[in-house]
Design a protein around this motif. Sequence first.
Motif, PDB file in Angstrom:
ATOM      1  N   LEU A 333       0.892  -1.153   0.000  1.00 48.93           N
ATOM      2  CA  LEU A 333       0.000   0.000   0.000  1.00 48.93           C
ATOM      3  C   LEU A 333       0.931   1.203   0.000  1.00 48.93           C
ATOM      4  N   ALA A 334       1.132   1.772  -1.177  1.00 46.33           N
ATOM      5  CA  ALA A 334       2.175   2.783  -1.358  1.00 46.33           C
ATOM      6  C   ALA A 334       1.621   4.189  -1.174  1.00 46.33           C
ATOM      7  N   PHE A 335       2.445   5.043  -0.551  1.00 49.11           N
ATOM      8  CA  PHE A 335       2.093   6.450  -0.377  1.00 49.11           C
ATOM      9  C   PHE A 335       3.212   7.372  -0.859  1.00 49.11           C
ATOM     10  N   GLU A 336       4.329   6.798  -1.270  1.00 50.51           N
ATOM     11  CA  GLU A 336       5.451   7.605  -1.757  1.00 50.51           C
ATOM     12  C   GLU A 336       5.932   7.034  -3.091  1.00 50.51           C
ATOM     13  N   MET A 337       6.297   7.918  -4.002  1.00 45.82           N
ATOM     14  CA  MET A 337       6.730   7.531  -5.337  1.00 45.82           C
ATOM     15  C   MET A 337       7.928   8.388  -5.733  1.00 45.82           C
ATOM     16  N   ASN A 338       9.047   7.731  -5.927  1.00 45.04           N
ATOM     17  CA  ASN A 338      10.284   8.432  -6.302  1.00 45.04           C
ATOM     18  C   ASN A 338      10.635   9.563  -5.341  1.00 45.04           C
ATOM     19  N   GLY A 339      10.529   9.267  -4.055  1.00 40.64           N
ATOM     20  CA  GLY A 339      10.994  10.209  -3.041  1.00 40.64           C
ATOM     21  C   GLY A 339      10.039  11.311  -2.662  1.00 40.64           C
ATOM     22  N   GLU A 340       8.805  11.279  -3.143  1.00 38.24           N
ATOM     23  CA  GLU A 340       7.828  12.302  -2.778  1.00 38.24           C
ATOM     24  C   GLU A 340       6.451  11.663  -2.641  1.00 38.24           C
ATOM     25  N   PRO A 341       5.504  12.350  -1.961  1.00 37.71           N
ATOM     26  CA  PRO A 341       4.163  11.776  -1.857  1.00 37.71           C
ATOM     27  C   PRO A 341       3.608  11.466  -3.239  1.00 37.71           C
ATOM     28  N   ARG A 345      -2.485  12.332  -9.605  1.00 35.16           N
ATOM     29  CA  ARG A 345      -2.886  11.538 -10.771  1.00 35.16           C
ATOM     30  C   ARG A 345      -2.438  10.086 -10.657  1.00 35.16           C
ATOM     31  N   HIS A 346      -1.558   9.790  -9.716  1.00 36.73           N
ATOM     32  CA  HIS A 346      -1.100   8.424  -9.514  1.00 36.73           C
ATOM     33  C   HIS A 346      -1.600   7.814  -8.207  1.00 36.73           C
ATOM     34  N   GLY A 347      -2.648   8.442  -7.612  1.00 34.35           N
ATOM     35  CA  GLY A 347      -3.328   7.771  -6.522  1.00 34.35           C
ATOM     36  C   GLY A 347      -3.256   8.382  -5.145  1.00 34.35           C
ATOM     37  N   PHE A 348      -2.724   9.596  -4.992  1.00 34.87           N
ATOM     38  CA  PHE A 348      -2.614  10.194  -3.659  1.00 34.87           C
ATOM     39  C   PHE A 348      -3.961  10.148  -2.949  1.00 34.87           C
ATOM     40  N   PRO A 349      -3.964   9.769  -1.667  1.00 31.93           N
ATOM     41  CA  PRO A 349      -2.798   9.555  -0.812  1.00 31.93           C
ATOM     42  C   PRO A 349      -2.236   8.134  -0.806  1.00 31.93           C
ATOM     43  N   VAL A 350      -3.051   7.121  -1.192  1.00 28.64           N
ATOM     44  CA  VAL A 350      -2.588   5.733  -1.092  1.00 28.64           C
ATOM     45  C   VAL A 350      -3.087   4.937  -2.297  1.00 28.64           C
ATOM     46  N   ARG A 351      -2.207   4.125  -2.844  1.00 30.12           N
ATOM     47  CA  ARG A 351      -2.577   3.202  -3.918  1.00 30.12           C
ATOM     48  C   ARG A 351      -1.976   1.835  -3.627  1.00 30.12           C
ATOM     49  N   MET A 352      -2.390   0.830  -4.369  1.00 31.28           N
ATOM     50  CA  MET A 352      -1.803  -0.493  -4.219  1.00 31.28           C
ATOM     51  C   MET A 352      -0.856  -0.745  -5.385  1.00 31.28           C
ATOM     52  N   VAL A 353       0.238  -1.437  -5.090  1.00 35.05           N
ATOM     53  CA  VAL A 353       1.246  -1.810  -6.083  1.00 35.05           C
ATOM     54  C   VAL A 353       1.605  -3.271  -5.846  1.00 35.05           C
ATOM     55  N   VAL A 354       1.451  -4.113  -6.875  1.00 37.94           N
ATOM     56  CA  VAL A 354       1.746  -5.541  -6.748  1.00 37.94           C
ATOM     57  C   VAL A 354       2.682  -5.951  -7.883  1.00 37.94           C
ATOM     58  N   PRO A 355       3.946  -6.259  -7.582  1.00 37.85           N
ATOM     59  CA  PRO A 355       4.865  -6.692  -8.629  1.00 37.85           C
ATOM     60  C   PRO A 355       4.347  -7.941  -9.353  1.00 37.85           C
ATOM     61  N   GLY A 356       4.483  -7.939 -10.674  1.00 42.28           N
ATOM     62  CA  GLY A 356       4.174  -9.132 -11.450  1.00 42.28           C
ATOM     63  C   GLY A 356       2.748  -9.275 -11.912  1.00 42.28           C
ATOM     64  N   LEU A 357       1.851  -8.375 -11.515  1.00 43.48           N
ATOM     65  CA  LEU A 357       0.464  -8.432 -11.961  1.00 43.48           C
ATOM     66  C   LEU A 357       0.119  -7.170 -12.735  1.00 43.48           C
ATOM     67  N   SER A 362      -4.638  -5.224  -9.794  1.00 46.30           N
ATOM     68  CA  SER A 362      -3.753  -5.047  -8.639  1.00 46.30           C
ATOM     69  C   SER A 362      -3.457  -3.617  -8.227  1.00 46.30           C
ATOM     70  N   ALA A 363      -3.593  -2.653  -9.119  1.00 48.55           N
ATOM     71  CA  ALA A 363      -2.993  -1.338  -8.859  1.00 48.55           C
ATOM     72  C   ALA A 363      -4.024  -0.261  -8.583  1.00 48.55           C
ATOM     73  N   THR A 364      -4.979  -0.547  -7.709  1.00 50.66           N
ATOM     74  CA  THR A 364      -6.034   0.413  -7.399  1.00 50.66           C
ATOM     75  C   THR A 364      -5.453   1.716  -6.845  1.00 50.66           C
ATOM     76  N   LYS A 365      -5.833   2.830  -7.460  1.00 46.35           N
ATOM     77  CA  LYS A 365      -5.420   4.156  -6.980  1.00 46.35           C
ATOM     78  C   LYS A 365      -6.517   4.748  -6.096  1.00 46.35           C
ATOM     79  N   TRP A 366      -6.148   5.765  -5.323  1.00 46.76           N
ATOM     80  CA  TRP A 366      -7.112   6.462  -4.455  1.00 46.76           C
ATOM     81  C   TRP A 366      -7.883   5.441  -3.611  1.00 46.76           C
ATOM     82  N   LEU A 367      -7.130   4.511  -3.049  1.00 49.55           N
ATOM     83  CA  LEU A 367      -7.679   3.342  -2.366  1.00 49.55           C
ATOM     84  C   LEU A 367      -8.392   3.729  -1.075  1.00 49.55           C
ATOM     85  N   VAL A 368      -9.626   3.213  -0.872  1.00 49.16           N
ATOM     86  CA  VAL A 368     -10.361   3.521   0.354  1.00 49.16           C
ATOM     87  C   VAL A 368     -11.009   2.292   0.982  1.00 49.16           C
ATOM     88  N   ASP A 369     -11.039   1.161   0.278  1.00 46.48           N
ATOM     89  CA  ASP A 369     -11.693  -0.018   0.844  1.00 46.48           C
ATOM     90  C   ASP A 369     -11.006  -1.275   0.334  1.00 46.48           C
TER      91      ASP A 369
END
Length: 502
Positions: A333-341, A345-357, A362-369
Amino acid sequence: MTSLSHGRAVVIGLLAAGSALAAGHLVAGFGDPRTSPPVAVGGAFIDLVPPGVKEFAVAVFGTADKLALIVGMALVIAALGALAGLVSRRSVLPGALVIGAFGLVGVVAALSRPEGGVAPALVSMIVGVGVFAVLHHLGRGPAAPSAEIERRRFLATSGLVVVGAGLAGITGSSLSKGSGVATSQRAVAARLPKVPAPPIPAGADFVADGTPSFITPNSGFYRIDTALVVPQLRAEDWRLRLHGMVDRELDLSFTDLINRRLESRTITLACVSNEVGGNLISTANFVGVPVRDLLLEAGVRPGAQQLLTTSTDGYSAGTPVDVLLEPDRGALLAFEMNGEPLPARHGFPVRMVVPGLYGYVSATKWLVDAEVTTFDRPAYWQQRGWSQQGPIKTQSRIDRPQRAAQIPAGPVTVAGIAWAQHTGIDAVQVRVDGGPWQSAELATEVGRDTWRMWRATLELPTGDHVVQCRAIDRDGVPQIEARQGVVPDGATGLHETTFRCA
């Protein structure tokens, strides 16, 4: 009373349509910008459009697919406005009905969206019909000798409508941008824990030979999602509920999240809509909380199959639970990307990141549930015919020479990228004009969850040439050569480029 001229009728229809949109946009700016009528209609269109149309748009327009939709909607709205005016040259009723019907579409679209909110659409309809009626009355006007006075009155009123609509639209946009997300991002940046990024070894890319840089800047990271307008969600307001087939529900605030055990991972993300040789793939360093930690804490019950994650705009993705529970998967559950929040457009404040999928599972942005459930609950794209499972397929791409390039004969450097996330690339091969496969030089490996650059120097004579590439993964399995489109679970086939040596 006279009938409207064709030109004046079109102007009246266009001004009524523009005023309706501006008024609705202004009202939405005081609440949720996503309830703006054109945004609601566009979102409903994206939800209802057949998958083939969506794939056509991505294939033709790439990451500009939403801009293309907005331009298309503007043209349709303008055409409807002009039509409303033309059918009402003698009577106001036909055009008023057209404008009213257009407003009703906005109401229905708003009701179909998860954010709801029909007030902007209702205001839009009322203003549109009202402006149309007033301008129609002034536009027909009396015959001479009062015609000149009425003409000036019509022009003055039309000018006021233009100014009012412009101010309403600008104010609505300003209110939307003033949602506090930028302020929230600055506050988050000041308090995020410092988690060092994994080092990128020397020789990880061949930029001088035409490959991308190993790390994709945030501004250049591809974006494909269903949100016509980027959701504006502050970290201070964010909460995540992890529930469903678990022993203990978790309810997390943003502060709860960043105070947990954190990991920093360099991950390549790819979109399932990426055609062979496409550019819907990027690499970044993400910091976040391991999803596995959360699932273990919650206690996944027997029979659970997927983690159904939902965005604040209603989008959902279903990720296999067994993948997320793999000890070495590294889902975050990522909140930082390349050293900054995360950028908005890429999901602030939290998105999901799953390698290999692929991102669609797998990569829901603006995640709330996040709900642990079974595959009986189809996610957004599964409801539209896409595969339930989405492992990223081994692929490779030629970045240089570009198609139709003209270059000197002799030594020619061919360079590109290859990826086989969560397996790793073992080799890349190239061939010229259907000849034997030749080994390419690989860049320094960073990890099995990232792309790998390659290059090869070929001695080529004068003439036209076709160069193909193929990747072989760490298990010794070459990429699939048979051509397949992106539906239902990702494209396959060899990428090739044609160029001329002079």
